[in-house]
Design an enzyme around this catalytic site. Sequence first.
Site, mmCIF file in Angstrom:
data_model
loop_
_atom_site.group_PDB
_atom_site.id
_atom_site.type_symbol
_atom_site.label_atom_id
_atom_site.label_comp_id
_atom_site.label_asym_id
_atom_site.label_seq_id
_atom_site.Cartn_x
_atom_site.Cartn_y
_atom_site.Cartn_z
ATOM 1 N N GLU A 1 -38.623 -66.946 35.074
ATOM 2 C CA GLU A 1 -38.754 -67.365 33.317
ATOM 3 C C GLU A 1 -38.636 -68.200 33.010
ATOM 4 O O GLU A 1 -37.835 -69.743 33.468
ATOM 5 C CB GLU A 1 -37.234 -66.910 33.224
ATOM 6 C CG GLU A 1 -36.663 -65.502 33.329
ATOM 7 C CD GLU A 1 -37.496 -64.234 32.704
ATOM 8 O OE1 GLU A 1 -37.687 -65.179 31.798
ATOM 9 O OE2 GLU A 1 -36.748 -63.119 33.242
ATOM 10 N N CYS B 1 -35.789 -71.522 25.176
ATOM 11 C CA CYS B 1 -37.318 -70.744 25.292
ATOM 12 C C CYS B 1 -38.155 -70.096 24.412
ATOM 13 O O CYS B 1 -39.098 -69.824 24.741
ATOM 14 C CB CYS B 1 -37.244 -70.097 26.635
ATOM 15 S SG CYS B 1 -36.100 -69.114 26.875
#
Length: 486
Positions: free
Chosen positions: A256, A290
């Site tokens: 990720e 993010c």
Amino acid sequence: MNTSISSKLLKNGSYINGQWQTSSAEKIDIINPATNQLICEVHDANADDTLKAVDAAAKAMPRWKSKTAKERAGILQRWFDLIMSHQDELAAILTAEQGKPLAEAKGEIAYGASYIQWFAEEARRIYGDVIPHANSNSRVIVIKQPIGVVAAITPWNFPNAMITRKAAPAIAAGCTFIVKAAAETPLSALAIAELAHQAGIPAGVFNVVIGSDAPSIGKVLTQDPRVAKFSFTGSTPVGKTLLAQCATTVKKASMELGGNAPFIVFDDADIDEAIKGLLISKYRNAGQTCVCANRILIQNGIYDEFSKRLVDAVAQFRMGDGSKDGIDIGPLITAKATQKVKDLVDDALAQGATSLHGDTNNPIDGQFYTPTILTNVTPSMAIASNEIFGPVAPLIKFDTEQEAIDIANDTNSGLASYMYTRDIGRVWRVSEALEYGMVGINEGIVSNEAAPFGGIKESGIGREGSKYGIEDYVEIKYLCMGGIDK
Ligand code: NAP
């Protein structure tokens, strides 16, 4: 400990094989980024300690995987209940070490816990298959089994949820788990380890390693052959290094990684809704997520009005110590992170952008960075190709739908993207054209436990959450059964 936080959940050493490790002579200072004061010291674990965690996880594996799914679900549900009943305490610890406002920290605790509850439920739905064989004499049977010991490395921006998103599916599937949490924010990880202990998660099933020598610890977790699966959340460059290390033992890996989210607002959008979505997508956690909007693409017809309304909204933000009432924007994690944001803004200003909001002459006050809006930004500026990770909104003007798609896709990242429009045909055209793992349509927040979170391109491999999330933690085994015909 030198701290204003008083909590029985505050721990000062790694949690390995059900025990607290507090014998290391080396210590890591845990600093409150809002005040620059020491919260406490944590014993610094090294590669040898990490090996002990792998030993413990490997030893605990046979017993844990032989528990029924119902038993595993029950223990996970207790962990969820304990986390939620300590939500305020956990949030106070999180805000102290990470900086985000208390309300956001409470939100993260609930969000992180939601994955534990979700995967407690999913534990009982890891179904196999019976498939008709080409011959009448045989059958194809597919079973799913826990992959084995899982190791993870997680970042500081969501010190609770980035761990539970991985630990919950792993433990639900019957795997044992080791996480190296970020050295800046270990206290949230250790606090949930204490609650895992209280919930009855057996020794060795959930381990937390806290150490400052991330490369050495990372080498153990990515290269020890007893670790079957490695899961990382963090920056793309570190992810590439760890993925290469995983190749040495052909480990299954999930990544990720970083994003560069486009936030596209078309002329026909509901401007109030788009601003509401942008405020949360861009400025949550002071821009340090993010999935934060990184490039704000506004269509020509509404550009001026949108910019003005955005400035009015951002002017209402109050910046300060997140533990105080009414604060919307906390500090950035380190002075280095703050300098990086300043450099990107200075570069954009030098290239022709102008500031609509924010004290760009001297915006650094300790680790605080004033929420900023830049206009006349172009896609070629560094601020449009780097992950900003700070409270800065660069506005880029576009004319046509195709131009917006081209700008949005012109990046190696592919995590989250957003669009605001009321045109149903455009929703489909643009959603299908965007090269991203997630598309927010008239929504500024895309992440929840029921949805598959993850990216494409250099933003990652694998998905967290949802019914798909468990797949990363199981192996498919095919049984070929013959001798059926008389
Ligand atoms: P980072 O520098 O990559 O650090 C993340 C973790 O990796 C930390 O635990 C760090 O340890 C460790 N680490 C660093 N170098 C290592 C190495 N050589 N070997 C092993 N471990 C190593 O990332 P960050 O700056 O903390 O986090 C921000 C990044 O994470 C952003 O790019 C953000 O987009 C990304 N992120 C992605 C997601 C997602 O779901 N896609 C979610 C959140 C954040 P230390 O702390 O001890 O240095």
